[in-house]
Scaffold this active site. Sequence first.
Site, short mmCIF file in Angstrom:
data_model
loop_
_atom_site.label_atom_id
_atom_site.label_comp_id
_atom_site.label_asym_id
_atom_site.label_seq_id
_atom_site.Cartn_x
_atom_site.Cartn_y
_atom_site.Cartn_z
CG HIS A 172 -1.89 -1.09 1.28
ND1 HIS A 172 -3.25 -0.90 1.16
CD2 HIS A 172 -1.73 -2.43 1.44
CE1 HIS A 172 -3.88 -2.05 1.25
NE2 HIS A 172 -2.97 -3.01 1.42
N PRO A 173 0.49 2.31 -0.61
CG PRO A 173 -0.85 4.00 -1.51
CD PRO A 173 -0.78 2.51 -1.33
#
Length: 226
Positions: free
Chosen positions: A95-96
């Site tokens: 996930h960023p």
Amino acid sequence: MFDRSFLQNPIFEYLRWLKTKIRYQSKYDYLRIGYMSKLVNANFGRYNMLARNVTVMNSSIGDFSYVSDGSVINETIIGKFCSIGPNVRTGPGKHPTHTFVTTHPSVYSNPSNLLKNFSAKDNYDYKKEITIGNDVWIGANALILNGVSIGDGAIIGANAVITSDVAPYSIMVGIPGKLVKYRFNEDEINFLLDFKWWNKGDEWIESNADSLFDIKNFIKLNSVLQ
């Protein structure tokens, strides 16, 4: 959206596993698939063994490598003679963590497993594929993050979380994984990386198996032959 869990029951799960087992073991010689293991777009070499409840997705496994109970192998290329312990997980996804306001994929991506998405395309691009070399041992419950490369002969300790590339013949433990030591000295490692015993034929390995018990004896014997 239809709830597919209504279709899940032990009989259907067993039949799905049986179909997968027959299809893959018919395609690959000497492949053995343990009870209730799941395969999606998987490729194998020779003499591979998957234990119980193993999942292999979008991955390939080289000759003689095996995967123990409960492991999930995703987006991973595994070399020859690798020993994958129980409950190992590779490629869990990312996930960023910077720039993006949210880490929730419904906003920045378009995953099929969510009930609603706010994005029509995937706006977060990251390196997914993991590469595991030859003669690698990964201990129980280890986690290998996406994009990591593990060199030949490395050892990953039980419960380790590997977040970055691992050098050949290194021993990594902890969270995140840290180098403990190297299995051999630099000259010995370079000899093994150049010799690539795992690419030798079955007859050579069978004839020379005893020499693999001692690194110094192995190098002494094979230096003369090279």
